[in-house]
Design a protein around this motif. Sequence first.
Motif, PDB file in Angstrom:
ATOM      1  N   VAL A   1      46.967  33.749  41.308  1.00  0.00           N
ATOM      2  CA  VAL A   1      45.876  34.921  41.538  1.00  0.00           C
ATOM      3  C   VAL A   1      46.491  36.232  40.895  1.00  0.00           C
ATOM      4  O   VAL A   1      47.507  36.312  41.007  1.00  0.00           O
ATOM      5  N   PHE A   2      45.266  36.983  40.505  1.00  0.00           N
ATOM      6  CA  PHE A   2      45.489  38.091  40.179  1.00  0.00           C
ATOM      7  C   PHE A   2      44.574  39.102  40.718  1.00  0.00           C
ATOM      8  O   PHE A   2      43.380  39.058  40.509  1.00  0.00           O
TER       9      PHE A   2
ATOM     10  N   LEU B   1      47.030  39.968  31.689  1.00  0.00           N
ATOM     11  CA  LEU B   1      47.468  38.988  30.683  1.00  0.00           C
ATOM     12  C   LEU B   1      48.969  38.733  31.049  1.00  0.00           C
ATOM     13  O   LEU B   1      49.037  37.487  30.602  1.00  0.00           O
ATOM     14  N   ALA B   2      49.676  39.669  31.458  1.00  0.00           N
ATOM     15  CA  ALA B   2      51.233  39.215  31.588  1.00  0.00           C
ATOM     16  C   ALA B   2      51.034  37.911  32.665  1.00  0.00           C
ATOM     17  O   ALA B   2      51.871  36.988  32.486  1.00  0.00           O
TER      18      ALA B   2
ATOM     19  N   GLU C   1      52.691  34.324  32.479  1.00  0.00           N
ATOM     20  CA  GLU C   1      53.685  33.802  33.424  1.00  0.00           C
ATOM     21  C   GLU C   1      53.316  32.616  33.944  1.00  0.00           C
ATOM     22  O   GLU C   1      54.002  31.507  34.171  1.00  0.00           O
ATOM     23  N   LEU C   2      51.961  32.443  34.211  1.00  0.00           N
ATOM     24  CA  LEU C   2      51.290  31.253  35.093  1.00  0.00           C
ATOM     25  C   LEU C   2      51.098  30.136  33.824  1.00  0.00           C
ATOM     26  O   LEU C   2      50.791  28.862  34.236  1.00  0.00           O
TER      27      LEU C   2
ATOM     28  N   ARG D   1      44.046  25.004  34.542  1.00  0.00           N
ATOM     29  CA  ARG D   1      45.181  25.868  35.264  1.00  0.00           C
ATOM     30  C   ARG D   1      44.340  27.231  35.024  1.00  0.00           C
ATOM     31  O   ARG D   1      44.713  28.064  34.088  1.00  0.00           O
ATOM     32  N   ALA D   2      43.619  27.620  35.991  1.00  0.00           N
ATOM     33  CA  ALA D   2      42.778  28.840  36.015  1.00  0.00           C
ATOM     34  C   ALA D   2      43.643  29.842  36.831  1.00  0.00           C
ATOM     35  O   ALA D   2      44.243  29.626  37.624  1.00  0.00           O
ATOM     36  N   LEU D   3      43.265  31.066  35.946  1.00  0.00           N
ATOM     37  CA  LEU D   3      43.901  32.596  36.649  1.00  0.00           C
ATOM     38  C   LEU D   3      42.686  32.872  37.331  1.00  0.00           C
ATOM     39  O   LEU D   3      41.545  33.157  36.909  1.00  0.00           O
ATOM     40  N   VAL D   4      42.790  32.993  38.587  1.00  0.00           N
ATOM     41  CA  VAL D   4      41.742  33.450  39.539  1.00  0.00           C
ATOM     42  C   VAL D   4      41.844  35.005  39.708  1.00  0.00           C
ATOM     43  O   VAL D   4      42.845  35.650  40.162  1.00  0.00           O
ATOM     44  N   LEU D   5      40.748  35.708  39.521  1.00  0.00           N
ATOM     45  CA  LEU D   5      40.861  37.183  39.335  1.00  0.00           C
ATOM     46  C   LEU D   5      39.972  37.653  40.341  1.00  0.00           C
ATOM     47  O   LEU D   5      39.007  37.250  40.995  1.00  0.00           O
ATOM     48  N   SER D   6      40.097  38.753  40.977  1.00  0.00           N
ATOM     49  CA  SER D   6      39.511  39.550  42.288  1.00  0.00           C
ATOM     50  C   SER D   6      39.802  40.998  42.235  1.00  0.00           C
ATOM     51  O   SER D   6      40.901  41.222  41.812  1.00  0.00           O
TER      52      SER D   6
END
Length: 353
Positions: free
Chosen positions: A61-62, A78-79, A83-84, A34-39
């Motif tokens: 996504v963030f 981080l929040a 949450e995800l 479960r990856a958080l995708v950053l951009s």
Amino acid sequence: MRAFECDDGGLRVVFGTGTLGRLREELDRLGGRRALVLSTPRRGELVSRVVAGLGGAAAGVFDGAVMHTPVEVTEAALARAAELGADSVVSAGGGTTTGLGKAVAHRLGVPHVVLPTTYAGSEVTPVLGETSEGRKTTTTDPAIRPDTVIYDVSLTMGLPWPVTVTSAVNSMAHAVEALYAPGRTGATDRMATGSIAALATGLRRLPGDPEEARVELLYGAYLAGLCLGAVGMGLHHKLCHTLGGSFGLPHAPLHTVVLPYAMDYNAPAAPDAMRAVADALGVADAPAGLQRFARSLGAPADLAGLGFAAADVDRAAGLATERPYPNPRPVTRDGVADLLRRALTGQSIGGPR
Ligand code: NAD
């Protein structure tokens, strides 16, 4: 076309064109589900491609990464990760996004995959610069270095020309300073000159042969990043660190303006390094030749145009000389103030010495 993959002391690198297709497999390797995708903002097309490439392993996504990694943005990311229920981080973008990814993945202790889209080089270094209350601090820790870097040349094809030029010169700065770093070795020297030559070739070829040129540029950036991660940097990086962190100047344009002046300052004390840079660039004199080359490509020429003011010179010189650090030529407050005054107005650096 250069295409390779390697595992180098805990860092896995996949380099080629179309390698975004390897993203899911590489995340799986690291155990990410479960990856958080950053951009950074407004990179919707890139983010969609990355989310598609993750094939169900994207938690969310963030897209609020901000240059120089302000801690309040890291806290917001981080929040979002909490949450995800994210168990890994995928950073897609330039050094700004990679910086946020390092800050988040390091704090959470989760795997980090980077898809670089500029030539910043941060993706292969164990260094994290963060800003809090107007000051930039740097942490170096092997655990900060991302686990896997997927260089996909196709993700860089649309990098706008001005960002391409300044990002490539920012990358060159890592290689230049590696050539006079106290911890340099034969291997870092070879990487540095190889990087400068590849970046210069890429910039020269870009108008006529963009695909081959982008391969050269990304490869040169990878080598420069390795230099940055391997040895300590000198005056140029310390100065840009101060100007970026405390005066909010944009990272790559700032490096582009300052580098020739920092080289000119150090040249009398580092003649072999300057000869190596000049040879790799294909110019007679390294500081003057680089300045002319960058300007011929439309690069910004002066710090005033980036928002730096004459009234800032003394404070900047004071901040940049607060703590001693290795540099070929002793760094003095007056010397730095003089350098900054020249860079402020974009004074031309003289001909061959
Ligand atoms: P950046 O990541 O901010 O990118 C510049 C701009 O270009 C952004 O608006 C971005 O959205 C856009 N962009 C990026 N790639 C694009 C693409 N392919 N197509 C279209 N637009 C694109 O800038 P940068 O110079 O790559 O990174 C600067 C940051 O990286 C700074 O915070 C600097 O401190 C950090 N950095 C850290 C290290 C390290 O080792 N810690 C090394 C180098 C840079």
